[in-house]
Design an enzyme around this catalytic site. Structure first.
Site, PDB file in Angstrom:
ATOM      1  N   GLU A 154       1.306  -1.280  -0.057  1.00 26.93           N
ATOM      2  CA  GLU A 154       0.053   0.470  -0.154  1.00 26.93           C
ATOM      3  C   GLU A 154       0.749   1.072   0.027  1.00 26.93           C
ATOM      4  O   GLU A 154       0.681   2.411  -0.316  1.00 26.93           O
ATOM      5  CB  GLU A 154      -0.698   0.151   1.333  1.00 26.93           C
ATOM      6  CG  GLU A 154      -1.715  -1.039   1.312  1.00 26.93           C
ATOM      7  CD  GLU A 154      -2.871  -0.865   0.214  1.00 26.93           C
ATOM      8  OE1 GLU A 154      -4.092  -0.915   0.652  1.00 26.93           O
ATOM      9  OE2 GLU A 154      -2.986  -1.330  -0.887  1.00 26.93           O
ATOM     10  N   THR A 278     -13.596   4.547 -13.043  1.00 28.55           N
ATOM     11  CA  THR A 278     -12.847   4.234 -12.183  1.00 28.55           C
ATOM     12  C   THR A 278     -12.709   3.152 -11.373  1.00 28.55           C
ATOM     13  O   THR A 278     -12.232   2.024 -10.602  1.00 28.55           O
ATOM     14  CB  THR A 278     -12.532   5.168 -10.982  1.00 28.55           C
ATOM     15  OG1 THR A 278     -13.953   5.745 -10.113  1.00 28.55           O
ATOM     16  CG2 THR A 278     -12.328   6.287 -11.351  1.00 28.55           C
TER      17      THR A 278
END
Length: 381
Positions: A154, A278
């Site tokens: 991440e 998206t």
């Protein structure tokens, strides 16, 4: 190819009711019809079409129509509506040696020298505007991180070349694979297929479980979490499949299409040029065009313009330069109906709608669009 073996199991598990055979309160067998479904069922629906499984797509649509109720009080995430930035600002203030760093918004100074996995969509976006060289250089930086861990953490500390504490996980995000798909369509560079191969092998090796593919809680030791995000099937699997399937209908260059008759004329659908939102759901721009009610909106525009200039005329009579007291008419244009007589005649000639249209789409009143788009008719003065 291993990727084709990866898909069916994950889709099957995600599309099953989430009751796991648990008994009811009275000890009886549960009734699946009374249990809710994972949102993965909805998020991955168009993945079935892209994979070519039309019959399963139709079955799941029927399941959704009969079983899903959205009339519930829950918190809704609008994250995906707010994550895309401006190209020039990014290029001027955040770029450093083909990396993009976190900076302070008002000063432009570096706040954190980190790369976040969500940012990996950027090379794909660069490819769409033709900035191929810069896109490939940045993509290769991200790819080195993938090869280091078997996935993208991440957060990745660029100077230290390692993960950031408490951000070591990889929830099977799609962004880097999304960029690989777009870049491969633009360049044909086999390096991008190597990323796709590595992604398939990594996902199968370190995240595959009995029924699905689990989030990787820590890339340092590949420890797993007890969850699978809906975007894995809706986005990650979809972009991987499209990377390896150059003849997919999504990649259509306009050589094939469907002609559909609608109440508003003939429409061309399925000719390509699809736009992904998206969440990787494809939108056919031609379908949006088919849903427009052009003639009705033209008449609404004329009525609004007449009302606007009528108010303008009544206000301006108190000013020094007054307008003519005669009735205002918009300037005539070829092929448009602007005079009051033609306007009324056009309404009389308005074609009757079919009782059962072959293609029906939700249509928003033009006045509502004005409220969304802001001021449309400006004072010419």
């Amino acid at each position: 190819m291993p990727f084709r073996l990866l898909i069916p199991l994950g889709l099957l598990c995600a599309l099953l009711p989430q009751h796991h055979g648990a008994p009811g309160p009275d000890g009886s067998a549960p009734d699946p019809a009374h249990y809710s479904f994972s949102l993965t069922l909805i998020d991955a629906l168009d993945t079935l079409l892209i994979l070519g499984n039309v019959s399963e797509f139709q079955r799941v649509v029927e399941v959704l129509q009969d079983s899903v109720d959205f009339d519930i009080d829950v918190n809704a995430s609008v994250f995906e509506t707010n994550i895309r930035e401006y190209n020039k600002a990014i290029r001027n203030y955040t770029r450093f040696d083909d990396w993009y760093l976190w900076v302070q918004m008002y000063k432009g100074t570096v706040s954190m020298p980190v790369f976040q996995s969500l940012e990996a969509y950027w090379p794909g976006l660069q490819s769409l505007i033709g900035d191929i060289d810069n896109a490939m250089r940045t993509f290769l930086n991200y790819y080195t991180v993938w090869k280091q861990f078997g996935g993208l953490p991440e957060f990745y500390n660029i100077p230290q070349g390692y993960t950031v504490e408490k951000r070591e996980g990889y929830p099977l995000r799609p962004e880097l694979i999304e960029s690989a798909m777009y870049l491969y369509r633009a360049t044909g560079d086999p390096t991008l297929l190597e990323l796709g191969r590595d992604a398939v092998e990594s996902i199968e090796k370190i995240s595959k479980v009995e029924c699905g593919f689990a989030t990787i809680k820590d890339l340092r030791d590949h420890k797993l979490d007890n969850r699978m995000e809906s975007f894995f099937l809706a986005e990650t699997v979809k972009y991987l499949y499209l990377l390896f399937d150059p003849t997919n209908f999504i990649h259509n260059n306009g050589s094939t299409f469907d002609a559909v008759i609608t109440p508003y004329g003939e429409c061309i659908l399925g000719a390509g040029g699809y736009i992904f939102n998206t969440e990787a759901h494809p939108i056919d721009p031609a379908a949006l065009h088919c849903c427009q009610r052009l003639k009705e909106e033209q008449w609404e525009v004329e009525d609004l313009m007449r009302e606007f200039y009528s108010l303008k005329r009544s206000r301006s009579k108190f000013q020094k330069n007054t307008v003519s007291s005669g009735p205002w008419e918009p300037p005539a244009r070829p092929g448009t109906l602007f005079s009051p007589e033609n306007h009324d005649q056009a309404r009389e000639r308005k074609p009757a709608k079919q009782k059962v249209p072959l293609l029906s789409c939700p249509s928003q009143p033009f006045t509502s669009k004005l409220a969304l788009l802001g001021q449309v008719f400006l004072d010419s003065s």
